[in-house]
Scaffold this active site. Structure first.
Site, PDB file in Angstrom:
ATOM      1  N   ARG A 278      25.844   7.327  13.885  1.00 39.41           N
ATOM      2  CA  ARG A 278      26.694   6.201  13.498  1.00 39.41           C
ATOM      3  C   ARG A 278      28.172   6.593  13.537  1.00 39.41           C
ATOM      4  NH1 ARG A 278      24.199   4.627   7.829  1.00 39.41           N
ATOM      5  NH2 ARG A 278      25.748   2.934   7.962  1.00 39.41           N
TER       6      ARG A 278
ATOM      7  N   ILE B  24      16.288  10.173   7.289  1.00 37.51           N
ATOM      8  CA  ILE B  24      16.994   9.153   8.062  1.00 37.51           C
ATOM      9  C   ILE B  24      17.446   8.078   7.073  1.00 37.51           C
ATOM     10  CG2 ILE B  24      15.838   9.579  10.265  1.00 37.51           C
ATOM     11  CD1 ILE B  24      13.946   7.325   9.743  1.00 37.51           C
ATOM     12  N   ASP B  25      18.474   7.343   7.439  1.00 40.66           N
ATOM     13  CA  ASP B  25      19.066   6.357   6.529  1.00 40.66           C
ATOM     14  C   ASP B  25      18.095   5.223   6.210  1.00 40.66           C
ATOM     15  OD1 ASP B  25      21.415   7.837   6.721  1.00 40.66           O
ATOM     16  OD2 ASP B  25      22.212   6.599   8.345  1.00 40.66           O
ATOM     17  N   LYS B  26      18.397   4.529   5.128  1.00 43.46           N
ATOM     18  CA  LYS B  26      17.547   3.418   4.676  1.00 43.46           C
ATOM     19  C   LYS B  26      17.290   2.411   5.788  1.00 43.46           C
ATOM     20  CE  LYS B  26      19.305  -0.002   2.370  1.00 43.46           C
ATOM     21  NZ  LYS B  26      19.917  -0.893   1.355  1.00 43.46           N
TER      22      LYS B  26
ATOM     23  N   THR C  27      17.659   2.803   8.996  1.00 48.68           N
ATOM     24  CA  THR C  27      17.193   3.397  10.250  1.00 48.68           C
ATOM     25  C   THR C  27      15.674   3.484  10.193  1.00 48.68           C
ATOM     26  OG1 THR C  27      19.205   4.723  10.491  1.00 48.68           O
ATOM     27  CG2 THR C  27      17.285   5.431  11.743  1.00 48.68           C
TER      28      THR C  27
END
Length: 307
Positions: A239, A138-140, A142
């Protein structure tokens, strides 16, 4: 084009160049971006610029990224919120702002560094030398749940569930605008943006299928709290998909508003629930992570505007 040369175009006027690049190049910290600028690696019309340069709409910057240096992985005593753990796997609740694995600009301080300290040398090697045990990411910015494999047997079993879409992943998000429908599905392929390789976009060229199911939880004045279920797992999928239907995530600089909103810098997105079949026992496993403070703070700010 040189693999280390990227191009980013400013969409709004007035933003500092170091802030713009820190927003667009998520794997670099702002201080790392400033070093790139000071070293003359960021140019506009062929001329180096200063870190306090104020962007104008349409400015097209060229950024020369440094060659990657091999940095040995080290175990670091970083606190982990462990939701579940056994001899085969571990489920962690990642905090917002933590990078999952080492990358340019983030050689350490990542989830992988914390896992090496917590798990020792038991992590699976399937993910590669820099991503031991990492089944999905998962993104930084998130927050929320991630499964990490402790051995190759578990890694393969979990990866198979990702591939056949049986691994259930549920997120919660705050998006901009009021969604009229109560639920829906975005079925649109995602690929690299044609001019900005750090961004993804809905495209039918060099893309992969992507499906996101969403459902409204609450509506506020100008914002909507939604639940999303991933059928596929493309980079930045929620997103990109929500932005593609006119409802970018609150705080998402890359795909949404160019400036902070409700005091939030970074997308308001939390991986809330995981359901999978344990690769060794064959039993269904469910993990949940409550909404973190940054998310509930936003809800509280919006609470008086419920519609």
């Amino acid at each position: 084009m040189d693999d280390n040369l990227i191009v980013i175009t400013a969409e709004e006027s007035g933003e500092r160049i170091d802030a713009l690049l820190a927003r667009c190049l998520e794997e670099f910290s702002r201080s790392a971006i400033q070093r790139l600028i000071e070293q003359g690696n960021v140019s506009l019309s062929g001329r180096p610029i200063k870190k306090n340069y104020k962007c104008s709409a349409g400015d097209c910057f060229q950024i020369l990224l440094p060659e990657l240096e091999e940095v040995p992985l080290i175990a670091q005593d970083i606190p982990l919120d462990v939701v579940y753990e056994d001899e085969d796997l571990i489920v962690v609740n990642k905090v917002r702002g933590m990078v999952v694995h080492p990358a340019p600009g983030h050689p350490d301080g990542t989830l992988v560094n914390a896992l090496l300290w917590h798990c020792g040398d038991t992590l699976s090697g399937v993910g590669g030398e820099k991503r031991p045990g990492i089944v999905h990411r998962i993104d930084k910015d998130t927050s929320g749940l991630l499964i990490v494999a402790k051995n190759d047997f578990a890694h393969q079993g979990l990866s198979d569930q990702l591939s056949d879409h049986s691994l259930y992943r549920e997120y919660e998000a705050i998006v901009r605008g009021n969604i009229r429908e109560d639920s829906g599905t975005v079925d649109a392929p995602i690929g690299r943006h044609p001019t900005d390789r750090k961004r993804m976009t809905v495209t039918y060229k060099n893309s992969k299928p992507a499906v996101t199911h969403w459902q409204v939880i609450s509506r506020y004045r100008g914002y909507t709290h939604i639940r999303c279920r991933l059928e596929t797992g493309r980079t930045h999928q929620i997103r990109v998909h929500m932005a593609s239907i006119g409802h970018p995530l609150l705080g998402d600089y890359t795909y949404g508003a160019p400036s902070p909103d409700k005091g939030l810098e970074g997308q308001c997105l939390h991986a809330r629930r995981l359901r999978f079949i344990h690769p060794r026992t064959g039993e269904e496993h469910i993990s949940e992570a409550p909404l973190p403070p940054y998310f509930t703070d936003v809800i509280n700010k919006l609470g008086g505007e419920l519609i």
